[in-house]
Design a protein around this motif. Sequence first.
Motif, PDB file in Angstrom:
ATOM      1  N   GLY A   1      -5.125 -11.233  19.478  1.00 24.55           N
ATOM      2  CA  GLY A   1      -5.579 -10.077  18.733  1.00 24.55           C
ATOM      3  C   GLY A   1      -6.711  -9.944  18.044  1.00 24.55           C
ATOM      4  N   LEU A   2      -7.451 -11.156  17.910  1.00 25.61           N
ATOM      5  CA  LEU A   2      -8.640 -11.142  16.977  1.00 25.61           C
ATOM      6  C   LEU A   2      -9.413 -12.373  17.463  1.00 25.61           C
ATOM      7  CD1 LEU A   2      -7.407 -12.800  13.478  1.00 25.61           C
ATOM      8  CD2 LEU A   2      -6.272 -13.056  15.353  1.00 25.61           C
ATOM      9  N   THR A   3     -10.628 -12.413  17.010  1.00 27.52           N
ATOM     10  CA  THR A   3     -11.332 -13.572  17.296  1.00 27.52           C
ATOM     11  C   THR A   3     -11.253 -14.887  16.807  1.00 27.52           C
ATOM     12  OG1 THR A   3     -13.354 -12.969  16.024  1.00 27.52           O
ATOM     13  CG2 THR A   3     -13.262 -11.803  18.101  1.00 27.52           C
ATOM     14  N   PRO A   4     -11.636 -15.921  17.355  1.00 23.29           N
ATOM     15  CA  PRO A   4     -11.436 -16.986  16.654  1.00 23.29           C
ATOM     16  C   PRO A   4     -12.162 -17.045  15.089  1.00 23.29           C
ATOM     17  CG  PRO A   4     -12.155 -17.437  18.858  1.00 23.29           C
ATOM     18  CD  PRO A   4     -12.157 -16.158  18.564  1.00 23.29           C
ATOM     19  N   TYR A   5     -13.398 -16.449  15.319  1.00 22.00           N
ATOM     20  CA  TYR A   5     -14.189 -16.239  13.838  1.00 22.00           C
ATOM     21  C   TYR A   5     -13.392 -15.613  12.875  1.00 22.00           C
ATOM     22  CZ  TYR A   5     -17.281 -14.507  10.534  1.00 22.00           C
ATOM     23  OH  TYR A   5     -17.964 -13.922   9.235  1.00 22.00           O
ATOM     24  N   ALA A   6     -12.516 -14.318  13.241  1.00 19.82           N
ATOM     25  CA  ALA A   6     -11.638 -13.906  12.283  1.00 19.82           C
ATOM     26  C   ALA A   6     -10.394 -14.488  11.685  1.00 19.82           C
ATOM     27  CB  ALA A   6     -11.354 -12.251  12.882  1.00 19.82           C
ATOM     28  N   TYR A   7     -10.064 -15.250  12.948  1.00 19.31           N
ATOM     29  CA  TYR A   7      -8.737 -16.127  12.453  1.00 19.31           C
ATOM     30  C   TYR A   7      -9.092 -17.039  11.398  1.00 19.31           C
ATOM     31  CZ  TYR A   7      -5.161 -19.544  13.125  1.00 19.31           C
ATOM     32  OH  TYR A   7      -3.945 -20.518  12.760  1.00 19.31           O
ATOM     33  N   VAL A   8     -10.180 -17.884  11.869  1.00 18.59           N
ATOM     34  CA  VAL A   8     -10.667 -18.883  10.845  1.00 18.59           C
ATOM     35  C   VAL A   8     -10.984 -18.288   9.441  1.00 18.59           C
ATOM     36  CG1 VAL A   8     -12.449 -20.772  10.089  1.00 18.59           C
ATOM     37  CG2 VAL A   8     -11.652 -20.485  12.609  1.00 18.59           C
ATOM     38  N   THR A   9     -11.629 -17.297   9.371  1.00 20.06           N
ATOM     39  CA  THR A   9     -11.922 -16.627   7.973  1.00 20.06           C
ATOM     40  C   THR A   9     -10.693 -16.218   7.337  1.00 20.06           C
ATOM     41  OG1 THR A   9     -14.018 -15.721   9.000  1.00 20.06           O
ATOM     42  CG2 THR A   9     -13.269 -14.796   6.888  1.00 20.06           C
ATOM     43  N   GLY A  10      -9.655 -15.578   7.951  1.00 19.36           N
ATOM     44  CA  GLY A  10      -8.550 -15.097   7.440  1.00 19.36           C
ATOM     45  C   GLY A  10      -7.805 -16.247   7.035  1.00 19.36           C
ATOM     46  N   ALA A  11      -7.684 -17.410   7.802  1.00 17.90           N
ATOM     47  CA  ALA A  11      -6.895 -18.498   7.379  1.00 17.90           C
ATOM     48  C   ALA A  11      -7.488 -19.249   6.081  1.00 17.90           C
ATOM     49  CB  ALA A  11      -6.750 -19.494   8.618  1.00 17.90           C
ATOM     50  N   ARG A  12      -8.685 -19.131   5.968  1.00 18.14           N
ATOM     51  CA  ARG A  12      -9.431 -19.647   4.870  1.00 18.14           C
ATOM     52  C   ARG A  12      -9.393 -18.948   3.537  1.00 18.14           C
ATOM     53  NH1 ARG A  12     -15.247 -21.349   7.778  1.00 18.14           N
ATOM     54  NH2 ARG A  12     -14.688 -23.308   8.379  1.00 18.14           N
ATOM     55  N   ILE A  13      -9.330 -17.657   3.736  1.00 19.32           N
ATOM     56  CA  ILE A  13      -8.885 -16.659   2.866  1.00 19.32           C
ATOM     57  C   ILE A  13      -7.574 -17.039   2.090  1.00 19.32           C
ATOM     58  CG2 ILE A  13      -8.500 -14.413   1.940  1.00 19.32           C
ATOM     59  CD1 ILE A  13     -11.575 -15.257   2.113  1.00 19.32           C
ATOM     60  N   GLU A  14      -6.492 -17.338   3.157  1.00 22.69           N
ATOM     61  CA  GLU A  14      -5.093 -17.912   2.666  1.00 22.69           C
ATOM     62  C   GLU A  14      -5.279 -18.864   1.718  1.00 22.69           C
ATOM     63  OE1 GLU A  14      -1.995 -16.061   3.049  1.00 22.69           O
ATOM     64  OE2 GLU A  14      -3.770 -14.469   3.071  1.00 22.69           O
ATOM     65  N   GLN A  15      -5.930 -19.916   2.134  1.00 24.41           N
ATOM     66  CA  GLN A  15      -6.089 -21.180   1.404  1.00 24.41           C
ATOM     67  C   GLN A  15      -6.612 -20.992   0.204  1.00 24.41           C
ATOM     68  OE1 GLN A  15      -7.382 -24.629   3.370  1.00 24.41           O
ATOM     69  NE2 GLN A  15      -6.315 -24.500   5.070  1.00 24.41           N
ATOM     70  N   ALA A  16      -7.830 -20.133   0.280  1.00 24.40           N
ATOM     71  CA  ALA A  16      -8.187 -19.755  -1.107  1.00 24.40           C
ATOM     72  C   ALA A  16      -7.736 -19.265  -2.237  1.00 24.40           C
ATOM     73  CB  ALA A  16      -9.788 -18.882  -0.837  1.00 24.40           C
ATOM     74  N   ARG A  17      -6.799 -18.253  -1.789  1.00 22.29           N
ATOM     75  CA  ARG A  17      -5.872 -17.578  -2.455  1.00 22.29           C
ATOM     76  C   ARG A  17      -4.872 -18.488  -3.399  1.00 22.29           C
ATOM     77  NH1 ARG A  17      -2.169 -14.698  -0.126  1.00 22.29           N
ATOM     78  NH2 ARG A  17      -1.376 -13.502  -1.563  1.00 22.29           N
ATOM     79  N   LYS A  18      -4.371 -19.698  -2.457  1.00 17.02           N
ATOM     80  CA  LYS A  18      -3.415 -20.420  -2.863  1.00 17.02           C
ATOM     81  C   LYS A  18      -4.000 -21.319  -4.124  1.00 17.02           C
ATOM     82  CE  LYS A  18      -0.682 -20.646   0.995  1.00 17.02           C
ATOM     83  NZ  LYS A  18      -0.370 -21.531   2.351  1.00 17.02           N
ATOM     84  N   ARG A  19      -5.228 -21.725  -3.856  1.00 16.70           N
ATOM     85  CA  ARG A  19      -6.102 -22.682  -4.599  1.00 16.70           C
ATOM     86  C   ARG A  19      -6.591 -21.934  -6.043  1.00 16.70           C
ATOM     87  NH1 ARG A  19      -9.140 -27.206  -1.106  1.00 16.70           N
ATOM     88  NH2 ARG A  19      -7.880 -27.143   0.576  1.00 16.70           N
ATOM     89  N   LEU A  20      -6.815 -20.563  -5.848  1.00 19.23           N
ATOM     90  CA  LEU A  20      -7.265 -19.857  -7.006  1.00 19.23           C
ATOM     91  C   LEU A  20      -5.882 -19.522  -8.077  1.00 19.23           C
ATOM     92  CD1 LEU A  20      -9.461 -16.737  -5.571  1.00 19.23           C
ATOM     93  CD2 LEU A  20     -10.019 -18.656  -7.152  1.00 19.23           C
ATOM     94  N   LEU A  21      -4.746 -19.460  -7.403  1.00 22.41           N
ATOM     95  CA  LEU A  21      -3.475 -19.333  -7.996  1.00 22.41           C
ATOM     96  C   LEU A  21      -3.178 -20.779  -8.776  1.00 22.41           C
ATOM     97  CD1 LEU A  21      -1.256 -17.250  -5.698  1.00 22.41           C
ATOM     98  CD2 LEU A  21      -2.496 -16.550  -7.512  1.00 22.41           C
TER      99      LEU A  21
END
Length: 252
Positions: free
Chosen positions: A188-208
Amino acid sequence: MSEVFHARIVEYRYPAHCHDTWTVLIVDAGAIRYDLDTRHHAAAGNTVSILPPGVVHNGYPSERFGRFRKRNLYLESAFLPIGLVGSAVDASTFDDCELRLAISRLHDQLTDPDPLDIEIRLAAIAERFRRHLKPSAAAVAPPEPSVARRLREFLDGRLTAKVTLADAARRFDRTVPHLVRSFKRQYGLTPYAYVTGARIEQARKRLLEGHPPSRVAVEVGFHDQAHFTRHFKRHVSVPPGQYAGKASRRIE
C-alpha cells in the motif's frame, strides 16, 4: 541525472548542436519549435518532448509567442535503451498530461532531493516514455507478491545505508517500475515511503535514548539534518528536537 536547466528564452535561436544525454523538456509558457535531425517538432502546454543523445537539433520560439519558458532534464544515455533513438527522432513530442505532471513534480522534488525518491520517479517516467516510443512493448507484467516480500527484506537489511532499487532490480532480475508496482500493491505504499517511515521509527527510538538529533539524522540514513527534520515533522507532527525534549520531561 546529469543536469537540470530552467530558462526563459526571448527571441533567441539555439544553433544546431547535440548532447550526449537524453533531454526531457516541458514548456511552462509560450511555445518552442525545434528541428531534430530532419524532422520538425513543437512543444507547448501539456506536451512533453524528449530529444535523444547524439542527434543534432536546434530550438527557437514559435512565431506566435516569440518567447518560451522551459524546464529541462539532461539524463544519462542509459535512461532509455539506445534502440529507441530512432523512434524519438520520429515522434519526439507527446501530449500526455500525466507524464508532464510527473516530470513537473520531479523538478519540484529536486529542491530537496532524496536519491531513492528520485530513482523511483525517474524509473516511472522512463517506463512511460518507453510505452510512447515502442507501443509494441507496452504490456506491463502483473505485480508479484513474492517479489514484493523479497524487496522488503532487501530494504530492511539496508535501512540506514545508501540503497538503490537499481541494485534490487539486478538482484531480482526485474525492472525498477515492476518492483515499485509489486511493492505498492502488496503493502500500500512505495518503497521510498516505506524506507522513510522505517527510518523515522528508528530515529524515534534513538531520540528517546538521548541521542542528539544531528547524530540521529546520519545514523538512520538521512543525508542531512534539514532533510531528517522535514520528514520527522511530517510523520510525528513535531521536530525531532522538540520530540526528544518532551520525551525527556515525561521520563523525569
